[in-house]
Write a protein that holds these residues in place. Structure first.
Motif, PDB file in Angstrom:
ATOM      1  N   LYS A 222       0.845  -1.197  -0.070  1.00 53.81           N
ATOM      2  CA  LYS A 222      -0.105  -0.122  -0.123  1.00 53.81           C
ATOM      3  C   LYS A 222       0.724   1.395   0.108  1.00 53.81           C
ATOM      4  CE  LYS A 222      -3.794  -1.994   2.358  1.00 53.81           C
ATOM      5  NZ  LYS A 222      -4.672  -2.068   3.599  1.00 53.81           N
ATOM      6  N   TYR A 223       2.231   1.117  -0.109  1.00 54.91           N
ATOM      7  CA  TYR A 223       3.237   2.398  -0.226  1.00 54.91           C
ATOM      8  C   TYR A 223       3.358   3.041  -1.330  1.00 54.91           C
ATOM      9  CZ  TYR A 223       4.092   0.808   4.702  1.00 54.91           C
ATOM     10  OH  TYR A 223       4.110   0.568   6.108  1.00 54.91           O
ATOM     11  N   GLU A 224       2.676   2.118  -2.583  1.00 55.42           N
ATOM     12  CA  GLU A 224       3.076   2.707  -3.799  1.00 55.42           C
ATOM     13  C   GLU A 224       2.042   2.495  -4.619  1.00 55.42           C
ATOM     14  OE1 GLU A 224       5.488   4.543  -6.794  1.00 55.42           O
ATOM     15  OE2 GLU A 224       5.692   4.293  -4.715  1.00 55.42           O
ATOM     16  N   GLY A 225       1.828   3.488  -5.618  1.00 54.97           N
ATOM     17  CA  GLY A 225       0.669   3.167  -6.722  1.00 54.97           C
ATOM     18  C   GLY A 225      -0.801   3.488  -6.265  1.00 54.97           C
ATOM     19  N   VAL A 226      -1.657   2.578  -6.870  1.00 52.69           N
ATOM     20  CA  VAL A 226      -3.256   2.398  -6.702  1.00 52.69           C
ATOM     21  C   VAL A 226      -3.403   1.062  -6.309  1.00 52.69           C
ATOM     22  CG1 VAL A 226      -5.166   2.792  -7.842  1.00 52.69           C
ATOM     23  CG2 VAL A 226      -3.407   4.348  -8.405  1.00 52.69           C
ATOM     24  N   TYR A 227      -4.172   0.868  -5.291  1.00 55.49           N
ATOM     25  CA  TYR A 227      -4.757  -0.526  -4.878  1.00 55.49           C
ATOM     26  C   TYR A 227      -6.011  -0.534  -4.311  1.00 55.49           C
ATOM     27  CZ  TYR A 227      -4.007   1.367  -0.134  1.00 55.49           C
ATOM     28  OH  TYR A 227      -4.217   2.170   1.031  1.00 55.49           O
ATOM     29  N   GLN A 228      -6.562  -1.731  -4.229  1.00 50.10           N
ATOM     30  CA  GLN A 228      -7.750  -1.940  -3.873  1.00 50.10           C
ATOM     31  C   GLN A 228      -8.074  -3.387  -3.509  1.00 50.10           C
ATOM     32  OE1 GLN A 228     -11.213  -3.034  -6.831  1.00 50.10           O
ATOM     33  NE2 GLN A 228     -10.132  -1.231  -7.879  1.00 50.10           N
ATOM     34  N   THR A 229      -8.739  -3.817  -2.479  1.00 49.94           N
ATOM     35  CA  THR A 229      -9.069  -5.259  -2.189  1.00 49.94           C
ATOM     36  C   THR A 229     -10.283  -5.635  -2.842  1.00 49.94           C
ATOM     37  OG1 THR A 229     -10.329  -4.331  -0.087  1.00 49.94           O
ATOM     38  CG2 THR A 229      -7.988  -4.585   0.349  1.00 49.94           C
ATOM     39  N   ILE A 230     -10.296  -7.018  -3.090  1.00 49.86           N
ATOM     40  CA  ILE A 230     -11.089  -7.660  -3.590  1.00 49.86           C
ATOM     41  C   ILE A 230     -11.458  -9.262  -3.140  1.00 49.86           C
ATOM     42  CG2 ILE A 230     -10.583  -6.464  -5.877  1.00 49.86           C
ATOM     43  CD1 ILE A 230      -9.799  -9.158  -6.926  1.00 49.86           C
ATOM     44  N   ASN A 231     -12.667  -9.638  -3.391  1.00 50.72           N
ATOM     45  CA  ASN A 231     -12.929 -10.959  -2.928  1.00 50.72           C
ATOM     46  C   ASN A 231     -13.146 -11.644  -4.123  1.00 50.72           C
ATOM     47  OD1 ASN A 231     -14.385  -9.624  -0.235  1.00 50.72           O
ATOM     48  ND2 ASN A 231     -13.154 -11.456   0.103  1.00 50.72           N
ATOM     49  N   LEU A 232     -14.196 -11.609  -5.052  1.00 49.85           N
ATOM     50  CA  LEU A 232     -14.552 -12.456  -6.157  1.00 49.85           C
ATOM     51  C   LEU A 232     -14.326 -11.868  -7.226  1.00 49.85           C
ATOM     52  CD1 LEU A 232     -17.724 -14.263  -4.906  1.00 49.85           C
ATOM     53  CD2 LEU A 232     -15.455 -15.215  -4.967  1.00 49.85           C
ATOM     54  N   LYS A 233     -14.488 -10.532  -7.382  1.00 51.50           N
ATOM     55  CA  LYS A 233     -14.488  -9.737  -8.714  1.00 51.50           C
ATOM     56  C   LYS A 233     -13.874  -8.364  -8.365  1.00 51.50           C
ATOM     57  CE  LYS A 233     -16.952  -9.248 -12.941  1.00 51.50           C
ATOM     58  NZ  LYS A 233     -15.990 -10.180 -13.805  1.00 51.50           N
ATOM     59  N   GLY A 234     -13.057  -7.688  -9.160  1.00 52.17           N
ATOM     60  CA  GLY A 234     -12.812  -6.356  -9.151  1.00 52.17           C
ATOM     61  C   GLY A 234     -12.137  -5.610 -10.374  1.00 52.17           C
ATOM     62  N   ALA A 235     -12.003  -4.317 -10.365  1.00 56.55           N
ATOM     63  CA  ALA A 235     -11.543  -3.932 -11.615  1.00 56.55           C
ATOM     64  C   ALA A 235     -10.733  -2.655 -11.300  1.00 56.55           C
ATOM     65  CB  ALA A 235     -12.764  -3.457 -12.586  1.00 56.55           C
ATOM     66  N   LEU A 236      -9.703  -2.118 -12.093  1.00 53.09           N
ATOM     67  CA  LEU A 236      -9.118  -0.907 -11.774  1.00 53.09           C
ATOM     68  C   LEU A 236      -8.815  -0.307 -12.959  1.00 53.09           C
ATOM     69  CD1 LEU A 236      -7.429  -3.205  -9.890  1.00 53.09           C
ATOM     70  CD2 LEU A 236      -6.343  -1.097  -9.022  1.00 53.09           C
ATOM     71  N   THR A 237      -9.053   0.934 -13.123  1.00 55.55           N
ATOM     72  CA  THR A 237      -9.131   1.731 -14.458  1.00 55.55           C
ATOM     73  C   THR A 237      -7.858   2.517 -14.335  1.00 55.55           C
ATOM     74  OG1 THR A 237     -11.689   2.124 -14.453  1.00 55.55           O
ATOM     75  CG2 THR A 237     -10.268   3.444 -15.775  1.00 55.55           C
ATOM     76  N   ILE A 238      -7.089   2.355 -15.218  1.00 58.39           N
ATOM     77  CA  ILE A 238      -5.637   2.956 -15.470  1.00 58.39           C
ATOM     78  C   ILE A 238      -5.449   3.717 -16.580  1.00 58.39           C
ATOM     79  CG2 ILE A 238      -3.156   2.275 -15.431  1.00 58.39           C
ATOM     80  CD1 ILE A 238      -4.865   1.239 -12.985  1.00 58.39           C
ATOM     81  N   THR A 239      -4.982   4.959 -16.612  1.00 55.43           N
ATOM     82  CA  THR A 239      -4.813   5.827 -17.547  1.00 55.43           C
ATOM     83  C   THR A 239      -3.335   5.883 -17.980  1.00 55.43           C
ATOM     84  OG1 THR A 239      -4.747   7.763 -16.056  1.00 55.43           O
ATOM     85  CG2 THR A 239      -6.481   7.210 -17.033  1.00 55.43           C
ATOM     86  N   ARG A 240      -2.770   6.083 -18.973  1.00 51.96           N
ATOM     87  CA  ARG A 240      -1.436   6.408 -19.541  1.00 51.96           C
ATOM     88  C   ARG A 240      -0.715   7.438 -18.851  1.00 51.96           C
ATOM     89  NH1 ARG A 240       1.075   4.882 -24.752  1.00 51.96           N
ATOM     90  NH2 ARG A 240      -1.095   4.390 -25.606  1.00 51.96           N
ATOM     91  N   LYS A 241      -1.473   8.553 -18.805  1.00 48.73           N
ATOM     92  CA  LYS A 241      -1.003   9.847 -18.172  1.00 48.73           C
ATOM     93  C   LYS A 241      -0.281   9.468 -16.742  1.00 48.73           C
ATOM     94  CE  LYS A 241      -4.955  12.259 -16.493  1.00 48.73           C
ATOM     95  NZ  LYS A 241      -4.409  12.118 -15.176  1.00 48.73           N
TER      96      LYS A 241
END
Length: 524
Positions: A222-241
């Protein structure tokens, strides 16, 4: 090579009170294609030299021991050209309960490639791309008894993932995994990482930039970047910029489900003991990086929504204007005399005349209709005052939440529907914020219809009490403010700002009840 290990050996064994001159260091050349097992103790350690190999794929170091103890573990130290990575076997992972630690005898870690910067941003002007890497693995323990330790090097051949292609990996709290995705020139600028798990083991999914080292443990992910916790399903939206030219995608399994349940709630709760498994926790994950809507599609959807809502609102407004001018009420008002306020008290004769009527309606008692109409605008002034003083802190808090998400990368702060959340204008979920535009459009049009009705249909005293136009204006303003506050709630939906939209809904209900009572009085 022994000199490189001398400071580490001196610290470890001097603390244990062992004569360092009695330590035997067995140096061997290892192979990348086979696993090796050694018997080591406090006076015998092994140093493995893996020769230089030309490959852009990183290697995964697997280490396991069936008899190593937690109080006297085996220390695994992997030295690369520009970094050193170490961990112990068995690996002790802390849980949500302070008095309980899980022990894992099987461990593995992916070594970040020494030439990762050159691979991600190749510069052929200085010559051919160099992808060489080598490893030195040291195995030691403070145990006076002989301990068995096995080591294996495995090349990560599916380390560089592609767009629109599914991949499967297995992770555990002691065996994290990560891969790398690069934004190609013809690739979309925004992608969505879909993650599916076969069971309900709590996972942390993190996206970090392309620089080494990679934070892939439960303590530092959790010290770097973007993170989230998931159980069965999850999604992260990532941009090039935000992650140009690419990013690491890291998967780490949690030792229990506390972070994926109400255990991470901000509200006070009763102490709960979560189920802790004494076995090695392993889960299989399937993930896919896919393109999201393009900028052009986003603009078309936004304009299409505005046009649709605007068309519906204009049609309803025109219909209301027509009814105001040619409806039954407007026709009945033409022959009625003007109405004026009466400030003089009723005479005894007028009172007796009212009491003798067979049907006594409210309009006989409404002696000051114009004054009542002006007083009805108190609803509007009150709703505006409440809106201003409540909206200012709401907007400030919503923007602050978004800034905290951008700075910390903690997407667990907000209850987004990540599968259909599309960023825009600096917001993580702009499409759900924009979805409240209908409240604003119809609130404005409603106020316009009220103004037109007041202009066309004058005050009358045929039946009922005078129309409270200020009450209708308050309804329109409340609808507009409801849209604005609901949009602020959708900036970061959470437990602490759930009341943003509910407070305005309560005001709307109260005003609607008053309006219904007034309409009922008109029809009496």
């Amino acid at each position: 090579m022994v000199k490189q290990w001398w400071p580490i050996l001196f610290i470890i064994y001097n603390v244990q009170g062992i004569n360092i001159t009695s330590i035997v260091i067995d140096q061997q050349v290892a192979s990348y294609t086979e696993a090796v097992t050694y018997e080591i103790n406090a006076t015998y350690q092994v140093v493995l030299f893996y020769p230089t190999i030309e490959t852009p794929n990183p290697f995964r170091v697997k280490a396991w021991s069936p008899d190593a103890q937690a109080n006297l573990p085996v220390l695994v130290v992997v030295q690369q050209e520009s970094s050193v990575t170490s961990w112990q076997v068995p690996l002790m992972v802390e849980t949500s309960r302070r008095d309980y630690v899980l022990k894992f005898s099987n461990t593995s870690k992916t070594m970040c490639h020494d030439q990762m910067d050159s691979i991600v941003n190749p510069d052929f002007s200085t010559g051919d791309l160099t992808v060489a890497q080598r490893f030195i693995v040291g195995l030691s323990t403070s145990s006076p008894h002989t301990v068995s330790i096995s080591i294996e090097m495995e090349e990560e051949k599916d380390f560089y993932v592609e767009l629109d292609k599914s991949y499967s990996v297995s992770v555990s709290p002691s065996e994290p995994r990560y891969v790398f995705y690069k934004f190609l020139e013809d690739a979309p600028d925004i992608v969505i990482v879909d993650v599916d798990s076969e069971d309900d083991i709590c996972l942390v999914v993190s996206v970090q930039d392309s620089r080494c080292p990679v934070f892939d443990t439960n303590k530092d992910i959790k010290y770097e970047g973007v993170y989230q916790t998931i159980n069965l399903k999850g999604a992260l939206t990532i941009t090039r910029k935000d992650f140009d030219p690419g990013f690491f995608l890291i998967f780490v399994a949690k030792p229990d489900n506390a972070d994926c349940t109400e255990g991470s709630s901000y509200l006070p709760r009763l102490e709960t003991n979560f189920h802790l498994s004494t076995q090695n926790i392993t889960t299989s994950i399937t993930f896919k990086i896919r393109p999201t809507v393009t900028r052009r599609e986003y603009i078309i959807a936004t304009i299409g929504t505005l046009v649709t809502l605007g068309a519906i609102g204009i049609i309803l407004t025109i219909l209301s204007l027509v009814l105001n001018r040619f409806g039954t009420i407007s026709k009945s008002d033409k022959d009625e005399p003007p109405v004026y306020d009466c400030f003089e008290p009723l005479s005894e004769f007028a009172i007796q005349d009212l009491l003798k009527k067979d049907i006594l309606t409210v309009n006989y008692l409404a002696r000051q209709p114009r004054r009542i109409r002006k007083r009805s605008y108190n609803y509007l002034s009150h709703i505006l005052s409440i809106a201003v003083f409540y909206s200012i802190p709401v907007v400030q808090l919503g923007v602050t939440y978004q800034r905290i998400i951008n700075a910390s990368g903690n997407e667990d702060m907000c209850y987004f529907n990540f599968l259909c959340a599309h960023p825009g204008l600096g917001f993580s979920d702009f499409n759900h914020i924009f979805s409240n535009i209908g409240y604003v459009i119809f609130g404005i049009l409603f106020n316009f219809v009220v103004i037109d009705r007041y202009t066309i249909i004058k005050i009358r005293k045929t039946k009922g009490i005078p129309v409270h136009y200020g009450l209708y204006h308050a309804m329109g303003v409340a609808l507009i403010i409801e849209g604005l506050l609901s949009a602020c709630y959708h900036i970061c939906p959470s437990q602490s700002n759930y009341q943003f939209g509910n407070v305005r809904s309560t005001n709307e209900v109260n005003i609607s009840n008053s309006t219904m009572f007034q309409i009922q009085a008109l029809c009496t």
